[in-house]
Design an enzyme around this catalytic site. Structure first.
Site, PDB file in Angstrom:
ATOM      1  N   ASN A   1      34.940  36.499  36.883  1.00 26.81           N
ATOM      2  CA  ASN A   1      34.638  35.068  36.947  1.00 26.81           C
ATOM      3  C   ASN A   1      34.416  34.720  38.419  1.00 26.81           C
ATOM      4  OD1 ASN A   1      34.614  32.293  36.890  1.00 26.81           O
ATOM      5  ND2 ASN A   1      36.761  32.068  36.242  1.00 26.81           N
TER       6      ASN A   1
ATOM      7  N   LYS B   1      33.462  31.966  39.569  1.00 28.16           N
ATOM      8  CA  LYS B   1      33.736  30.544  39.849  1.00 28.16           C
ATOM      9  C   LYS B   1      32.588  29.956  40.684  1.00 28.16           C
ATOM     10  CE  LYS B   1      38.589  31.527  39.270  1.00 28.16           C
ATOM     11  NZ  LYS B   1      39.979  31.152  39.545  1.00 28.16           N
TER      12      LYS B   1
ATOM     13  N   HIS C   1      38.577  27.079  30.758  1.00 26.11           N
ATOM     14  CA  HIS C   1      39.312  27.609  31.919  1.00 26.11           C
ATOM     15  C   HIS C   1      40.240  26.516  32.454  1.00 26.11           C
ATOM     16  CE1 HIS C   1      40.164  29.098  35.925  1.00 26.11           C
ATOM     17  NE2 HIS C   1      39.806  30.293  35.488  1.00 26.11           N
TER      18      HIS C   1
ATOM     19  N   GLU D   1      40.797  25.534  35.317  1.00 28.70           N
ATOM     20  CA  GLU D   1      40.174  24.675  36.342  1.00 28.70           C
ATOM     21  C   GLU D   1      39.300  23.603  35.691  1.00 28.70           C
ATOM     22  OE1 GLU D   1      38.671  27.919  38.743  1.00 28.70           O
ATOM     23  OE2 GLU D   1      40.739  28.421  39.248  1.00 28.70           O
TER      24      GLU D   1
ATOM     25  N   GLU E   1      45.715  33.075  30.708  1.00 37.81           N
ATOM     26  CA  GLU E   1      45.738  32.924  32.161  1.00 37.81           C
ATOM     27  C   GLU E   1      46.812  31.919  32.545  1.00 37.81           C
ATOM     28  OE1 GLU E   1      41.721  34.134  33.981  1.00 37.81           O
ATOM     29  OE2 GLU E   1      41.558  32.041  33.402  1.00 37.81           O
TER      30      GLU E   1
ATOM     31  N   GLY F   1      44.841  32.796  41.282  1.00 37.08           N
ATOM     32  CA  GLY F   1      44.556  32.650  42.708  1.00 37.08           C
ATOM     33  C   GLY F   1      45.791  32.614  43.589  1.00 37.08           C
TER      34      GLY F   1
ATOM     35  N   SER G   1      45.329  36.670  39.133  1.00 37.58           N
ATOM     36  CA  SER G   1      45.668  37.583  40.228  1.00 37.58           C
ATOM     37  C   SER G   1      45.648  39.061  39.831  1.00 37.58           C
ATOM     38  CB  SER G   1      47.025  37.205  40.838  1.00 37.58           C
ATOM     39  OG  SER G   1      46.963  35.924  41.436  1.00 37.58           O
TER      40      SER G   1
HETATM   41  P1  PGA Z   1      42.141  35.086  39.993  1.00 30.97           P
HETATM   42  O1  PGA Z   1      41.404  34.106  38.938  1.00 30.97           O
HETATM   43  O2  PGA Z   1      41.890  36.491  39.521  1.00 30.97           O
HETATM   44  O3  PGA Z   1      41.474  34.773  41.310  1.00 30.97           O
HETATM   45  O4  PGA Z   1      43.589  34.731  39.969  1.00 30.97           O
HETATM   46  C1  PGA Z   1      41.403  34.379  37.563  1.00 30.97           C
HETATM   47  C2  PGA Z   1      40.682  33.297  36.812  1.00 30.97           C
HETATM   48  O5  PGA Z   1      40.849  32.110  37.143  1.00 30.97           O
HETATM   49  O6  PGA Z   1      39.916  33.576  35.870  1.00 30.97           O
END
Ligand code: PGA
Length: 249
Positions: free
Chosen positions: A11, A13, A97, A99, A167, A173, A212
């Protein structure tokens, strides 16, 4: 059945310009000739879907989008429909997601409508769920995730290709990951939910872990029960790191 294979999806983003499609080509080159333990997908921003699918066609990487609107067309300035994403080369789409849920106020019902739209257009949805830190600390992780699974997955998913991504919001992150036992507990609960919702069909959709995932912890994450791949954010921006994660499966 292709949808029962594990999936490792990157992803990107809101990262990536046309020049970064080279990193995707680099990833394809690194994966050439490897035994296909999983499907591999990249989900760039919508502006790169066409270029990426054109450059990577037939090279073992699937292309996905990061969101869509529930309607097929209309007066929705700035939004993209599932049909448009298919037209631009996407075959999968990340929906719900955290976010999107946080910054755009998306509810489970919104996510379910988007999933239905994705299916109508022929996209394979990756539906994201996950508790936040306060919910985890209050011992409510499984309850929250179960509620999101039930609210975000429409009945029309029965028999269709889709994935669920667990997640935990506090792991995205942040460099923090749950323990193997914590991942197993939630993934087992999601599997039970899927079987309750879809009967036998619920036994197959891959349940991805996200939050992560790095080359250093991928093997451990993949050892948890019912982990059928990963949704990788930050580490998917580096072809070397993402290839190392894929090879750990
Ligand atoms: P990350 O993000 O691997 O940077 O923690 C995962 C995600 O939000 O899909």
């Amino acid at each position: 059945m292709s949808h029962v294979r594990p999936l490792i999806a990157g992803n990107w983003k809101m990262n990536g310009l046309t020049s970064d499609v080279d990193a995707a080509a680099d990833l394809a080159a690194r994966l050439e000739g490897r035994a296909p333990a999983s499907r591999v997908a990249l989900c760039p921003p919508a502006t790169l879907l066409m270029e990426m699918s054109r450059r990577l066609a037939g090279r073992g990487l699937e292309i996905g989008a990061q969101d869509c609107r529930a309607e097929s067309a209309g007066a929705f300035t700035g939004d993209l429909s599932a049909e448009m994403l298919v037209d631009a080369g996407a075959r999968l789409v990340i929906l719900g997601h955290s976010e999107r849920r946080t910054y755009h106020g998306e509810t489970d019902a919104d996510v379910a409508a988007k999933v239905a739209a994705a299916l109508r257009a022929g996209l394979e949805p990756i539906v994201c769920v996950g508790e936040d830190e306060a919910q985890r600390d209050a011992g409510r992780a499984v309850e929250i995730v179960t509620g999101q699974v039930r609210g975000s997955l429409p009945a029309t998913l029965a028999g269709r290709a889709f994935c669920v991504a667990y997640e935990p919001v506090w792991a995205i992150g942040s460099g923090r990951t749950p323990t193997v036992d914590q991942i197993s507990e939630v993934h087992q609960a999601i599997r039970r939910d899927l079987v309750e919702l879809f009967g036998d069909d619920g036994r197959y959709p891959p349940i991805l872990y996200g939050g992560s995932v790095k080359p250093q912890n991928a093997r451990e994450v993949f050892s948890a029960d019912e982990v059928g791949g990963a949704l990788v954010g930050g580490a998917s921006l580096s072809a070397r790191d993402f290839a190392a994660i894929i090879q750990s499966f």
